[in-house]
Design a protein around this motif. Structure first.
Motif, mmCIF file in Angstrom:
data_model
loop_
_atom_site.group_PDB
_atom_site.id
_atom_site.type_symbol
_atom_site.label_atom_id
_atom_site.label_comp_id
_atom_site.label_asym_id
_atom_site.label_seq_id
_atom_site.Cartn_x
_atom_site.Cartn_y
_atom_site.Cartn_z
ATOM 1 N N ARG A 44 0.975 -9.494 30.009
ATOM 2 C CA ARG A 44 1.067 -10.956 30.064
ATOM 3 C C ARG A 44 1.715 -11.387 31.364
ATOM 4 O O ARG A 44 2.603 -10.712 31.877
ATOM 5 C CB ARG A 44 1.932 -11.397 28.887
ATOM 6 N N ARG A 46 3.413 -14.956 33.215
ATOM 7 C CA ARG A 46 3.871 -16.334 33.029
ATOM 8 C C ARG A 46 4.293 -16.871 34.387
ATOM 9 O O ARG A 46 5.140 -16.287 35.037
ATOM 10 C CB ARG A 46 5.074 -16.384 32.099
ATOM 11 N N ILE A 56 0.918 -21.389 33.714
ATOM 12 C CA ILE A 56 0.038 -20.398 33.094
ATOM 13 C C ILE A 56 0.906 -19.434 32.293
ATOM 14 O O ILE A 56 1.978 -19.037 32.730
ATOM 15 C CB ILE A 56 -0.812 -19.668 34.164
ATOM 16 N N ASP A 57 0.457 -19.130 31.108
ATOM 17 C CA ASP A 57 1.095 -18.147 30.245
ATOM 18 C C ASP A 57 -0.072 -17.397 29.631
ATOM 19 O O ASP A 57 -0.679 -17.852 28.673
ATOM 20 C CB ASP A 57 1.957 -18.825 29.177
ATOM 21 N N MET A 58 -0.417 -16.258 30.231
ATOM 22 C CA MET A 58 -1.697 -15.643 29.968
ATOM 23 C C MET A 58 -1.577 -14.176 29.599
ATOM 24 O O MET A 58 -0.992 -13.394 30.349
ATOM 25 C CB MET A 58 -2.542 -15.783 31.244
ATOM 26 N N TYR A 60 -3.569 -11.075 29.748
ATOM 27 C CA TYR A 60 -4.738 -10.762 30.557
ATOM 28 C C TYR A 60 -5.271 -9.347 30.339
ATOM 29 O O TYR A 60 -6.288 -8.958 30.909
ATOM 30 C CB TYR A 60 -4.438 -10.985 32.050
ATOM 31 N N TYR A 66 -8.943 -5.298 30.680
ATOM 32 C CA TYR A 66 -8.638 -6.602 31.253
ATOM 33 C C TYR A 66 -9.558 -7.631 30.612
ATOM 34 O O TYR A 66 -10.727 -7.351 30.348
ATOM 35 C CB TYR A 66 -8.834 -6.592 32.776
ATOM 36 N N ASP A 69 -12.026 -13.617 31.353
ATOM 37 C CA ASP A 69 -11.729 -15.053 31.435
ATOM 38 C C ASP A 69 -10.269 -15.309 31.796
ATOM 39 O O ASP A 69 -9.959 -16.216 32.567
ATOM 40 C CB ASP A 69 -12.077 -15.763 30.126
ATOM 41 N N ALA A 70 -9.379 -14.502 31.252
ATOM 42 C CA ALA A 70 -7.954 -14.655 31.568
ATOM 43 C C ALA A 70 -7.687 -14.307 33.032
ATOM 44 O O ALA A 70 -6.969 -15.028 33.727
ATOM 45 C CB ALA A 70 -7.116 -13.774 30.640
ATOM 46 N N GLU A 73 -8.770 -17.045 35.253
ATOM 47 C CA GLU A 73 -7.793 -18.145 35.276
ATOM 48 C C GLU A 73 -6.616 -17.823 36.186
ATOM 49 O O GLU A 73 -6.101 -18.707 36.886
ATOM 50 C CB GLU A 73 -7.298 -18.456 33.860
ATOM 51 N N ILE A 74 -6.196 -16.571 36.193
ATOM 52 C CA ILE A 74 -5.102 -16.159 37.075
ATOM 53 C C ILE A 74 -5.540 -16.291 38.532
ATOM 54 O O ILE A 74 -4.786 -16.784 39.372
ATOM 55 C CB ILE A 74 -4.633 -14.723 36.748
#
Length: 189
Positions: A44, A46, A56-58, A60, A66, A69-70, A73-74
């Motif tokens: 994760r 953040r 963002i708190d993802m 991934y 991996y 989509d996550a 976004e990163i």
């Protein structure tokens, strides 16, 4: 039956301390993934950006994979905010950031000061400061400049360095730590 010994230390705390000691004493890893193995089956990241106001708190990575989509976004979050250009961030850099964050034991998100930098942005920053590399790994999507309000530059740099996974620069005057997935090295104060 209780899970606490006569010394007042729980079995879980003892195992946690043992795991932390094992990680610190572990041999060098080619990347931060080794430190993340003990974090369970997720990874994760953040962060928040004071430049864009985004957060963002993802999660991934889950169970060895991996999440496309996550990760996308990163990449978008870590774009060059001056030009709005997006570049794929090297997953090793994201792993180093996540591993260092885990070692620090905080839930506070990183403040992202700089992720990807376009050549135009890097040239502009280089003209203003001697501390900006001509061939910066930021331009390759392999570096991030980060800050944590609750931790000192030294503490964040020490956690990143413990990963033995890339470059770690201390910028105490500017209150941030540079992390990259290039050769293992340390600089700054």
């Amino acid at each position: 039956m209780t899970d606490t010994s006569s010394t007042g230390i729980s079995r879980r705390a003892l195992l946690g301390a043992f795991a932390a000691t094992t990680l610190v004493a572990a041999p060098n890893f080619s990347n931060a993934a080794g430190f993340l193995r003990g974090a369970g089956d997720i990874r994760r990241v953040r962060m928040f950006s004071p430049r864009t106001g985004e957060k963002i708190d993802m999660i991934y990575w889950v169970e060895g994979d991996y999440i496309k989509d996550a990760v996308d976004e990163i990449h978008h979050f870590m774009r060059d905010w001056r030009t709005n250009q997006v570049k794929k961030i090297d997953l090793r850099t994201i792993d180093i950031m996540a591993a260092a964050h885990n070692l620090l034991g905080v839930s506070e998100p990183y403040m992202l000061l700089s992720g990807y930098r376009s050549p135009k942005t890097n040239a502009m920053l280089r003209a203003r400061s001697s501390g900006v590399a001509k061939n910066s790994l930021h331009m390759k999507g392999q570096a991030a400049d980060l800050r944590l309000a609750s931790r000192s530059v030294g503490q964040v740099a020490k956690a990143a360095s413990a990963c033995h996974a890339g470059g770690v620069g201390r910028y105490s005057r500017s209150d941030f730590v540079h992390m990259d997935c290039g050769p293992v090295r340390n600089w700054g104060r």
